[in-house]
Scaffold this active site. Structure first.
Site, short mmCIF file in Angstrom:
data_model
loop_
_atom_site.label_atom_id
_atom_site.label_comp_id
_atom_site.label_asym_id
_atom_site.label_seq_id
_atom_site.Cartn_x
_atom_site.Cartn_y
_atom_site.Cartn_z
N THR A 29 -3.61 6.56 5.45
CA THR A 29 -3.55 6.57 3.99
C THR A 29 -3.16 5.19 3.49
O THR A 29 -2.33 4.52 4.11
CB THR A 29 -2.53 7.61 3.51
N GLY A 30 -3.74 4.77 2.39
CA GLY A 30 -3.36 3.48 1.81
C GLY A 30 -4.53 2.53 1.68
O GLY A 30 -5.66 2.83 2.08
N SER A 31 -4.25 1.35 1.15
CA SER A 31 -5.31 0.40 0.80
C SER A 31 -6.05 -0.15 2.01
O SER A 31 -7.24 -0.45 1.92
CB SER A 31 -4.73 -0.75 -0.03
N THR A 32 -5.36 -0.30 3.14
CA THR A 32 -6.03 -0.82 4.34
C THR A 32 -6.82 0.28 5.03
O THR A 32 -7.96 0.07 5.46
CB THR A 32 -5.01 -1.43 5.31
N ASP A 87 3.44 -1.21 6.22
CA ASP A 87 4.02 -2.01 5.14
C ASP A 87 4.68 -3.27 5.67
O ASP A 87 4.67 -4.30 5.01
CB ASP A 87 5.02 -1.16 4.36
N GLU A 106 1.78 11.08 8.17
CA GLU A 106 1.38 9.97 9.03
C GLU A 106 2.12 10.01 10.35
O GLU A 106 1.53 9.76 11.41
CB GLU A 106 1.64 8.64 8.31
#
Length: 249
Positions: A29-32, A87, A106
């Site tokens: 999950t997330g931008s990457t 992060d 996650e």
């Protein structure tokens, strides 16, 4: 596309080359991870055959929209490869995750996976953890008490907000963003925080990855974790043109 986004995409594309047919993939999950999911969707459209377990409702919705077959955890007994962003991460392969609010799912998927790859841009590796606040998932009941207990340890704990309202995870829980004193051993602090009643999980992912892939201004850099905390299956693939560098203690 900005340089950082190019680096994220490059790392995701490199990680996608580890996906093999018949695998069960853990989608982060997330931008990457977003770039990885899009690439996985392209692979499915090209005729590749694999399934996935998603770590958030947003990741699942995107995967389904791209034609990726998605399983619920109870529908599979294995996850072959989990790929997700971080992060921040230090030289011992200890990472902080949870900026996207999906740290509990996650961690469940990463712990189940035989192999874990963290993907990132070159801003994420750090000498010492703690620049990015440590996300802590807590039950809404007694959340402020949990925050008070963290403050009693010398930390700062702030309830995460989104659009002016309390942020709730896909599990219906809250996130405390925690900043400890500069000289604090964050791994040890996370163990102590984990013992507070109402705390479900922290964003410390300690040496769980098999390798990390970093997108940089000069291409992709790959580091292998020589001592993951759990045994991982090593998947073979053809070597890319770029050199791989193994990180040793």
């Amino acid at each position: 596309m900005e340089n950082k986004e190019k680096q994220k995409k490059a790392a995701a594309m490199a990680a996608a080359s580890y996906i093999q047919d018949q695998m069960i993939i853990g989608l982060g999950t997330g931008s990457t991870a977003l770039y990885l999911i899009h690439e996985a969707g392209s692979m499915i459209r090209e005729g590749r055959r694999f399934q996935a377990v998603a770590t958030s409702e947003a990741a699942e919705a995107l995967a389904v929209s791209l034609g990726i077959p998605v399983l619920r955890p109870e529908e599979t007994e294995r996850v072959d490869l989990a790929i997700d962003g971080v992060d921040e991460i230090d030289g011992s392969f200890c990472a902080v995750k949870g900026g996207g609010g999906a740290l509990l799912r996650e961690k469940i998927v990463a712990q189940k996976a035989e192999q874990v790859i963290w993907i990132m841009d070159e801003s994420k590796p750090v000498k010492r953890l703690g620049t990015f606040p440590l996300p802590v998932e807590v039950l809404p009941f007694g959340a402020e008490w949990a925050a008070e207990a963290i403050r009693a340890m010398g930390g700062k704990a702030v309830c995460r907000m989104k659009d002016g309202r309390t942020f709730f995870t896909d599990n219906g829980n809250m996130i405390l963003d925690v900043v400890m004193k500069e000289d604090t051993d964050l791994r040890e602090a996370a163990k102590e925080i984990r013992q507070i009643p109402g705390v479900l999980e922290t964003g410390i992912f300690d040496r769980i990855c098999s390798r990390i892939i970093i997108g940089t201004g000069n291409g992709v850099r790959e580091l292998v974790n020589p001592n993951p905390v759990k045994k991982n299956v090593r998947f073979e693939r053809e070597e890319a043109d770029g050199k791989k560098q193994e990180c040793r203690e």
